[in-house]
Structure formats: C-alpha cells, structure tokens
Design a protein around this motif. Structure first.
Motif, mmCIF file in Angstrom:
data_model
loop_
_atom_site.group_PDB
_atom_site.id
_atom_site.type_symbol
_atom_site.label_atom_id
_atom_site.label_comp_id
_atom_site.label_asym_id
_atom_site.label_seq_id
_atom_site.Cartn_x
_atom_site.Cartn_y
_atom_site.Cartn_z
ATOM 1 N N GLU A 62 -2.377 40.600 -47.133
ATOM 2 C CA GLU A 62 -1.815 41.376 -48.235
ATOM 3 C C GLU A 62 -0.784 42.399 -47.780
ATOM 4 O O GLU A 62 -0.232 43.126 -48.610
ATOM 5 N N THR A 63 -0.528 42.489 -46.500
ATOM 6 C CA THR A 63 0.372 43.525 -45.980
ATOM 7 C C THR A 63 1.811 43.052 -45.823
ATOM 8 O O THR A 63 2.722 43.880 -45.735
ATOM 9 N N GLY A 64 2.015 41.746 -45.720
ATOM 10 C CA GLY A 64 3.349 41.228 -45.451
ATOM 11 C C GLY A 64 3.745 41.285 -43.994
ATOM 12 O O GLY A 64 4.867 40.894 -43.636
ATOM 13 N N VAL A 65 2.848 41.756 -43.127
ATOM 14 C CA VAL A 65 3.140 41.843 -41.690
ATOM 15 C C VAL A 65 2.727 40.526 -41.028
ATOM 16 O O VAL A 65 1.572 40.108 -41.135
ATOM 17 N N PRO A 66 3.649 39.850 -40.321
ATOM 18 C CA PRO A 66 3.325 38.559 -39.711
ATOM 19 C C PRO A 66 2.373 38.695 -38.528
ATOM 20 O O PRO A 66 2.368 39.709 -37.823
ATOM 21 N N LEU A 67 1.591 37.649 -38.324
ATOM 22 C CA LEU A 67 0.727 37.532 -37.151
ATOM 23 C C LEU A 67 1.260 36.428 -36.255
ATOM 24 O O LEU A 67 1.420 35.286 -36.693
ATOM 25 N N LEU A 68 1.506 36.784 -34.994
ATOM 26 C CA LEU A 68 1.915 35.798 -33.997
ATOM 27 C C LEU A 68 0.808 35.629 -32.963
ATOM 28 O O LEU A 68 0.037 36.558 -32.714
ATOM 29 N N ILE A 69 0.759 34.468 -32.354
ATOM 30 C CA ILE A 69 -0.213 34.184 -31.305
ATOM 31 C C ILE A 69 0.515 34.099 -29.966
ATOM 32 O O ILE A 69 1.543 33.440 -29.862
ATOM 33 N N ASN A 70 -0.027 34.755 -28.970
ATOM 34 C CA ASN A 70 0.562 34.712 -27.639
ATOM 35 C C ASN A 70 0.268 33.368 -26.970
ATOM 36 O O ASN A 70 -0.900 32.952 -26.891
ATOM 37 N N ASP A 71 1.298 32.702 -26.535
ATOM 38 C CA ASP A 71 1.219 31.497 -25.698
ATOM 39 C C ASP A 71 0.765 30.230 -26.435
ATOM 40 O O ASP A 71 1.342 29.166 -26.226
ATOM 41 N N ARG A 72 -0.267 30.329 -27.264
ATOM 42 C CA ARG A 72 -1.017 29.149 -27.703
ATOM 43 C C ARG A 72 -0.541 28.626 -29.048
ATOM 44 O O ARG A 72 -0.931 29.102 -30.110
ATOM 45 N N VAL A 73 0.283 27.579 -28.986
ATOM 46 C CA VAL A 73 0.769 26.938 -30.204
ATOM 47 C C VAL A 73 -0.380 26.294 -30.965
ATOM 48 O O VAL A 73 -0.416 26.313 -32.206
ATOM 49 N N ASP A 74 -1.350 25.724 -30.242
ATOM 50 C CA ASP A 74 -2.484 25.083 -30.915
ATOM 51 C C ASP A 74 -3.292 26.079 -31.728
ATOM 52 O O ASP A 74 -3.721 25.790 -32.852
ATOM 53 N N VAL A 75 -3.493 27.275 -31.184
ATOM 54 C CA VAL A 75 -4.245 28.309 -31.907
ATOM 55 C C VAL A 75 -3.460 28.778 -33.128
ATOM 56 O O VAL A 75 -4.028 29.024 -34.192
ATOM 57 N N ALA A 134 -1.483 31.042 -38.387
ATOM 58 C CA ALA A 134 -0.679 32.210 -38.025
ATOM 59 C C ALA A 134 0.789 31.965 -38.362
ATOM 60 O O ALA A 134 1.213 30.833 -38.623
ATOM 61 N N ASP A 135 1.564 33.038 -38.347
ATOM 62 C CA ASP A 135 2.972 32.964 -38.756
ATOM 63 C C ASP A 135 3.898 32.499 -37.646
ATOM 64 O O ASP A 135 5.089 32.267 -37.899
ATOM 65 N N GLY A 136 3.371 32.380 -36.431
ATOM 66 C CA GLY A 136 4.220 31.925 -35.342
ATOM 67 C C GLY A 136 3.605 32.210 -33.999
ATOM 68 O O GLY A 136 2.404 32.504 -33.881
ATOM 69 N N VAL A 137 4.432 32.117 -32.953
ATOM 70 C CA VAL A 137 3.956 32.291 -31.582
ATOM 71 C C VAL A 137 4.948 33.128 -30.788
ATOM 72 O O VAL A 137 6.135 33.215 -31.122
ATOM 73 N N HIS A 138 4.410 33.706 -29.722
ATOM 74 C CA HIS A 138 5.276 34.299 -28.709
ATOM 75 C C HIS A 138 5.048 33.536 -27.421
ATOM 76 O O HIS A 138 3.907 33.401 -26.962
ATOM 77 N N LEU A 139 6.118 33.040 -26.827
ATOM 78 C CA LEU A 139 6.035 32.164 -25.664
ATOM 79 C C LEU A 139 6.602 32.833 -24.420
ATOM 80 O O LEU A 139 7.589 33.571 -24.491
ATOM 81 N N GLY A 140 5.972 32.535 -23.282
ATOM 82 C CA GLY A 140 6.515 32.932 -21.995
ATOM 83 C C GLY A 140 7.363 31.824 -21.412
ATOM 84 O O GLY A 140 7.449 30.717 -21.966
ATOM 85 N N GLN A 141 7.940 32.097 -20.272
ATOM 86 C CA GLN A 141 8.844 31.132 -19.654
ATOM 87 C C GLN A 141 8.136 29.883 -19.139
ATOM 88 O O GLN A 141 8.770 28.850 -18.920
ATOM 89 N N THR A 142 6.822 29.941 -18.935
ATOM 90 C CA THR A 142 6.081 28.768 -18.459
ATOM 91 C C THR A 142 5.194 28.155 -19.538
ATOM 92 O O THR A 142 4.425 27.238 -19.252
ATOM 93 N N ASP A 143 5.298 28.662 -20.766
ATOM 94 C CA ASP A 143 4.535 28.095 -21.871
ATOM 95 C C ASP A 143 5.289 26.904 -22.467
ATOM 96 O O ASP A 143 6.320 26.483 -21.953
ATOM 97 N N MET A 144 4.790 26.385 -23.572
ATOM 98 C CA MET A 144 5.457 25.282 -24.249
ATOM 99 C C MET A 144 6.921 25.629 -24.517
ATOM 100 O O MET A 144 7.248 26.763 -24.863
ATOM 101 N N HIS A 145 7.795 24.646 -24.351
ATOM 102 C CA HIS A 145 9.220 24.876 -24.602
ATOM 103 C C HIS A 145 9.411 25.243 -26.073
ATOM 104 O O HIS A 145 8.770 24.665 -26.966
ATOM 105 N N PRO A 146 10.286 26.226 -26.370
ATOM 106 C CA PRO A 146 10.503 26.619 -27.763
ATOM 107 C C PRO A 146 10.895 25.469 -28.687
ATOM 108 O O PRO A 146 10.509 25.454 -29.857
#
Length: 221
Positions: A62-75, A81-93
């Motif tokens: 209800e807040t409009g604030v997105p939730l991102l998951i670190n690293d894990r696209v499957d999660v 969730a609204d998206g992901v944050h990826l590192g350089q060794t995680d899944m390619h964007p």
C-alpha cells in the motif's frame, strides 16, 4: 527504462537488523522516507527467503515503494517482488530481463569505470556504485573508491546508460550530503538506518539531508 527513485535506498539484511523483524523495519523506514527497499540475505535457504520476501512485499503493497531482491532472480519471481539488484557475477541483466519482463526494476552494481562503460548495452534501470567508503556490512575485496572515484565512475555510468546512479557502502548522515554533491542520485544504506533504535526518525533525518543536497546541486547547475 523503468523509472526508479533512488534517493534513499534501504537494504534489509537479517544480519543487520538488531534482531528485529524485517517487516517492521521496512514499514518504519518507508514511514521515514525510504524510496526503495531491497531484501538481501546471503545465508538463508531459498524457501525461507521467498517467505520473507513475500512478507515484505505485502507490507509495502500500500506504500508504492518497490521491493527488490538482492542477487536472486528466482526469489524475485516466486515472491512477486518488483525487481532485482544484481552484482557483476550474478545472472546477466539481459537474462534477468527476459525472465522478469519489461516492467521489472533491474539494478546493477558497478565498481569500475570499465564496468560503467559497459552499461550502455545492458537493460538496467539504475546502477549503484561502490563501495564508496569502508563498511562492515559486506566484505569487499576492492578498496573503497572514495568521493573522487565515485564521481568519475558515476559520470561514465550516466553517460553510458542514461540511468540514475546510486552510491553504496559506509554512507551515513554525516557523509550523505557529500556523496550527493559528488554526483549520486541517491544513497543505499543498511546499518545507518536499520541498526538504530528509532528507524523512522533516523530515516527522516537522512532523507532531509539527501533532499537538501539534491536541491543545492540543482541550483548550482
């Protein structure tokens, strides 16, 4: 490119909550002015991560604030969730984009000028550069880039991708203004808000510092 407000990016990690429920901390941070929340867990099993992410998503619905998951696209997919944050060794964007779809927010950690230059070809909505300062919340093999290094990398990332640029690592109310002045569109924080007694009050204080610094930068341009 999806619009994303990076001004105050709160990263919730169970190791850095002082033993308090992540859902309560997320609500408190958003009440104080967090514009984006990331759930980061480097040690839990996938099922519990999905359950935790779903609870956070529900709390933020209800807040409009997105939730991102670190690293894990499957999660991210399983929890809605609204998206992901990826590192350089995680899944390619590009692979993450195919799996998550065009409306998902995808962020990318950038540590070097060369990595910043590469973002022109990547389907990312923002980059986060760091570590800017030393931090105890993550083991970084690379030394901090400092304000000068951040400014140089941020310029190249923005030029390459046109996406907003955040800063991470060791950022507090004492140095957030200088990070914004160096070119950040926002800051990502962990212990600076989630390890204090009054999360809402400290988040509100940090948000005011960020907003003031952004306004001063706009006026100086």
């Amino acid at each position: 490119m999806n619009a994303v407000d990076l001004r105050l990016y709160g990263i919730i990690d169970p190791v850095w909550t002082g033993g308090r429920p992540a859902v309560d901390l997320a609500r408190a941070a958003v009440a104080g002015g967090c514009t984006l929340i990331q759930y980061r867990d480097k040690s839990d099993d996938v099922r519990r991560m999905v359950d935790s992410a779903r609870a956070l998503k529900s709390a933020l619905a209800e807040t409009g604030v997105p939730l991102l998951i670190n690293d894990r696209v499957d999660v991210a997919i399983a929890s809605g969730a609204d998206g992901v944050h990826l590192g350089q060794t995680d899944m390619h964007p590009a692979d993450a984009r195919r799996l998550l779809g065009p409306s998902a927010i995808i962020g990318l950690t950038v540590k070097t000028a060369a990595q910043a230059d590469e973002t022109f070809r990547l389907p990312v909505d923002y980059t986060c550069i760091g570590g800017v300062f030393s931090t105890g919340s993550k083991v970084n093999e690379d030394p901090p880039v400092g304000l000068e290094g951040f400014s140089r990398i941020a310029f190249r990332a923005r030029l390459a991708s046109g996406a907003p640029v955040g800063a991470i690592a060791g950022i507090t109310a004492d140095n957030a203004g200088s990070v914004i002045a160096a070119g950040a569109d926002g800051v990502a924080v962990i212990s600076a808000i989630f390890m204090v007694d009054d999360v809402t009050a400290e988040t509100r204080r940090l948000r005011a510092i960020i907003d003031k610094a952004l306004e001063q930068r706009r006026q100086a341009q």
